[in-house]
Design an enzyme around this catalytic site. Structure first.
Site, PDB file in Angstrom:
ATOM      1  N   ASP A 289       0.204  -3.063 -12.760  1.00 52.88           N
ATOM      2  CA  ASP A 289       0.392  -3.850 -11.671  1.00 52.88           C
ATOM      3  C   ASP A 289      -0.888  -3.680 -10.809  1.00 52.88           C
ATOM      4  OD1 ASP A 289       1.282  -5.593  -9.777  1.00 52.88           O
ATOM      5  OD2 ASP A 289       3.557  -5.114  -9.847  1.00 52.88           O
TER       6      ASP A 289
HETATM    7  C1  BGC Z   1       2.729  -8.088  -8.377  1.00 52.44           C
HETATM    8  C2  BGC Z   1       2.917  -8.719  -9.704  1.00 52.44           C
HETATM    9  C3  BGC Z   1       1.796  -9.743  -9.696  1.00 52.44           C
HETATM   10  C4  BGC Z   1       0.431  -9.084  -9.303  1.00 52.44           C
HETATM   11  C5  BGC Z   1      -0.774 -10.107  -9.393  1.00 52.44           C
HETATM   12  C6  BGC Z   1       1.443  -7.698  -7.716  1.00 52.44           C
HETATM   13  O1  BGC Z   1       1.376  -7.224  -6.424  1.00 52.44           O
HETATM   14  O2  BGC Z   1       3.827  -6.959  -8.206  1.00 52.44           O
HETATM   15  O3  BGC Z   1       3.969  -9.296  -9.900  1.00 52.44           O
HETATM   16  O4  BGC Z   1       1.735 -10.224 -11.125  1.00 52.44           O
HETATM   17  O5  BGC Z   1       0.453  -8.815  -8.058  1.00 52.44           O
HETATM   18  O6  BGC Z   1      -0.377 -11.201  -8.306  1.00 52.44           O
END
Ligand code: BGC
Length: 742
Positions: A289
């Protein structure tokens, strides 16, 4: 392309790549803002905080932003140092970065990964709302449009579906989840993965099952918080949708932010390698993530970012999303012999394989602005968004005031949310445009029968202000019907948006109670990302109906109008339990019995100050018509281990309107070696019935599906008595007992 063929190409590429080029494939970045003036540093995050905390004005912020430009990092791309982008969703810039990749030595195109959560430019309802349709065709319809729009704009990787079972409405990300039930979530996982990844007219689109694992169980519902759940609960509750996604061939999995039983998911070998690859046989690649690699330091398990990069890669986390730690530290780690070249090769192999398999290598992005504008947000897509939204709404209460009667000639629409396009669009919709949203007032005005007048008066919003109440009450008194739009604005749910208070924010409840005291009928249209504690509306006879619409997306107003005027009949059913009070969270239907159930006497399991039953149970939802269930039958009263149980029930539309009903089948294992849930969803179907029509719904369940994970986490089917329920929700229905024998 055949797997063997792809593997050969991957191996060839690997054999000619430098270490730096390999590490580049594992490096995912976003664009950054840099100052256009030498000597001035662009500190966007700092400026945002300064503005939010009042240290600088909005004008000053805008002035500083004007001194910045977006760095597309083309030089680094040309050097082979970047393999993918996160959330680059400007089609022209996507083209620019892909062109830069074409100038690199090996010309490997970039992955452009975006959170296509519920549509791309045409925004559909939130994932939680979508799940309330229990309708896989509805999902396919949405995904196909999202896929078409995303692909035409150059997106070749989707960060979704989000498959975190969510049982706690305090957690803001419940809005992105498929709800609280593992079986329904697994059906959704399979449908979404297939729809994105199958080779249809738009080719394949790589998608990501996220966030691995048990993110929905964050302690106290507080986002990013620690997760401590038993292995058995992991297998039974949180793993099934991921297993379904892997079985459907999902190309990537995103590791989660939190620590699971002590180890951050990003650097958990037991999770990413032993469980995901070893046990689930996942063949794709893992992406972290956002900045989660470096967060292993803050978690307190890595001594520094170098250590974090090493631990994450070795755990099986292939791509580093935006920490930049892989690109900074892997070269030295390999040089010093702390990370082997073969482990780098393994990660790069997986990434390259996906680039071939999903057509990224064959089909560099062809930028066609004309095609983009003909495709995105076109009429056909908007019609789909409207119809899909209609299937996601859940009618929670109706004393007969809905659908709106012919005698209603003047309607007052009130509540700031009715005009708040951003709120109607909802969270996780940054690829959309709030200007594309039809407001509630416009929707009702445009779809009202001729002769009906519609007036808007703000009256209140999500703030504490009561200054608009007086005018609102005066106008309400002169109307035949009040439609009050209440709930949450866009950023009250979503990431980093947990709450301890689940009441209607601000003065909304007060406004509703004043409206309810009038003699004019009043309907509450709920706009929310999560279940709210709305017992006071439910129990107040002055509120004639409550329609949960969630955040419906760009066609909000039109879809709501269709539902309110009865052009379509609400058919959604809740996929999350509504508690009476926030303090009851996490509240969910499939819990085991306690040793002291019942709730009547003092020493039973309950609260002193709230009912033990939820406000609305899982599976609940009303219709403008009524359905009667009768004549439940099972094919066998005694079932053997190799047998299939066939169950059926007759459902009759006893009301005045045609309608759709979601028929649900649950089981309960009465006595087992572990305490089993009071009910577990096993099957469901959606049927359409004309007034007076009846249909037989049949479900087939193999005996092997009656099993569960024992304490040692082995899946077992135990003989004994089972209760089978078929009904309209998790608290009602007919029940028959069967016995499972050897
Ligand atoms: C989120 C993810 C997301 C990523 C990219 C993160 O903060 O937890 O679900 O895909 O950001 O935007």
């Amino acid at each position: 392309m055949e797997a063997k063929n792809i593997s050969e190409k991957v191996e060839y590429l690997l054999s000619i790549m430098t270490l730096a080029e390999k590490i580049g494939q594992l490096n995912q970045t976003g664009t950054t803002m840099v100052s256009a003036l030498p000597g001035i540093e662009a500190d966007i995050d700092g400026w945002v905080s300064d503005m939010m905390e009042g240290r600088i004005s909005q004008e000053e912020f805008s002035k500083r932003m004007e001194l910045c430009r977006e760095d597309l990092k083309t030089e680094q791309i040309e050097n082979g140092g970047i393999g993918s982008f996160v959330n680059l969703y400007d089609d022209e810039k996507i083209f620019q970065v892909q062109q830069a990749a074409m100038k690199s030595r090996l010309k490997i195109p970039l992955f452009i990964g975006v959170d296509v959560i519920r549509g791309y430019r045409t925004i559909f309802p939130t994932p939680l709302a979508m799940s309330c349709s229990w309708d896989m065709d509805n999902y396919r319809r949405m995904i196909k449009i999202a896929k078409k729009e995303a692909k035409v704009c150059g997106v070749n990787w989707v960060f979704g579906p989000m498959l975190d079972i969510a049982r706690d409405a305090r957690w803001g990300r419940i809005v992105e989840s498929p709800g609280e039930d593992p079986y329904l979530a697994s059906r959704i996982a399979k449908t979404v993965v297939n729809a994105f990844q199958e080779n249809d007219a738009y080719g394949r689109l790589l998608c990501t099952a996220k966030h691995f694992l048990a993110y929905g169980a964050v302690s106290g519902g507080q986002d990013y918080n620690t997760v401590d759940v038993s292995e058995r609960t992991l297998y039974e509750t949180y793993l099934p949708p991921f297993r379904a996604a892997v079985d459907a061939g999902v190309g990537s999995v995103m590791s989660a932010f939190h620590d699971l039983n002590g180890v951050p998911c990003t650097c958990s070998h037991s999770l990413l390698t032993d469980l995901l690859r070893g046990e689930l046989h996942f063949q794709g690649f893992v992406v972290s993530d956002a900045e989660a690699v470096k967060q292993c330091v803050a978690h307190g398990v890595a001594s520094d970012e170098r250590d974090a990069a090493k631990m994450s890669l070795q755990a099986g986390n292939d791509i580093d999303m935006s920490s930049l730690d892989y690109s900074r530290f892997l070269p030295d780690l390999v040089d010093k012999g702390e990370v082997s070249v073969s482990s780098i090769n393994e990660a790069v192999r997986r990434v390259l394989y996906a680039k071939f398999f999903f057509g990224i290598m064959d089909e560099p992005y062809r930028y066609d602005p004309g095609k983009i504008s003909d495709t995105v947000l076109c009429r056909k897509h908007r019609i789909a968004a409207r119809e899909v939204a209609e299937k996601s709404a859940v009618l929670l209460k109706n004393d007969g005031v809905l659908p709106i009667r012919d005698s209603v000639k003047h309607i007052l629409v009130t509540g700031g949310l009715a005009e708040d396009r951003a709120a109607l669009l909802g969270p996780w919709a940054f690829t959309g445009d709030k200007e594309s949203v039809v407001t509630v007032t416009d929707g009702i005005r445009n779809n009202a029968p001729s002769g009906v007048t519609v007036e808007f008066c703000r009256g209140f919003d999500t703030s504490d202000s009561e200054s608009g109440f007086e005018e609102m009450i005066k106008k309400a008194e002169k109307s035949d019907l009040v439609i009050a739009v209440v709930g949450e604005s866009a950023f009250m749910s979503g990431e980093a948006a947990s709450k301890v208070n689940l009441n209607l924010p601000g003065a909304q409840e007060k406004a509703m109670l004043q409206l309810a005291a009038l003699s004019v009928p009043c309907i509450a249209v709920l706009v929310s990302g999560r279940p709210l504690t709305i017992g006071k509306l439910q129990n107040n006879p002055g509120i004639g109906a409550i329609l949960e619409t969630w955040h419906m997306g760009c066609e909000s107003g039109n879809a709501m109008a269709d539902l309110l005027f009865g052009k379509c009949n609400p058919s959604g059913k809740l996929t999350v339990t509504f508690a009476n009070e926030a303090a009851q969270e996490p509240m969910y239907y499939n819990h085991p019995n306690t040793g002291k159930p019942g709730g009547k006497f003092k020493f039973t399991s309950k609260y002193q100050d709230a009912p033990v039953e939820p406000l609305y149970p899982f599976g609940y939802g009303l219709s403008y018509t009524a359905f009667a269930y009768s004549g439940m039958r099972v094919s066998k009263k005694k079932l053997e281990l190799g047998d299939t149980l066939n169950c059926e029930i007759c459902v009759r539309n006893t009301g005045l309107y045609a309608g759709e009903e979601i028929v649900q089948m649950y089981i309960r294992d009465v006595t087992a070696s572990c305490a089993r849930p009071v009910r577990e969803l096993k099957r469901f179907c959606k049927i359409k019935l004309e007034p007076g029509e009846e249909k037989i719904c049949s479900f087939a369940l193999h005996a092997s599906e009656l099993g569960f994970y024992r304490q040692d986490c082995t899946y077992t089917v135990e003989t004994g008595m089972f209760q089978i329920f078929i009904g309209p929700d998790s608290s009602k229905g007919e029940m028959l007992e069967i016995e499972l024998c050897d």
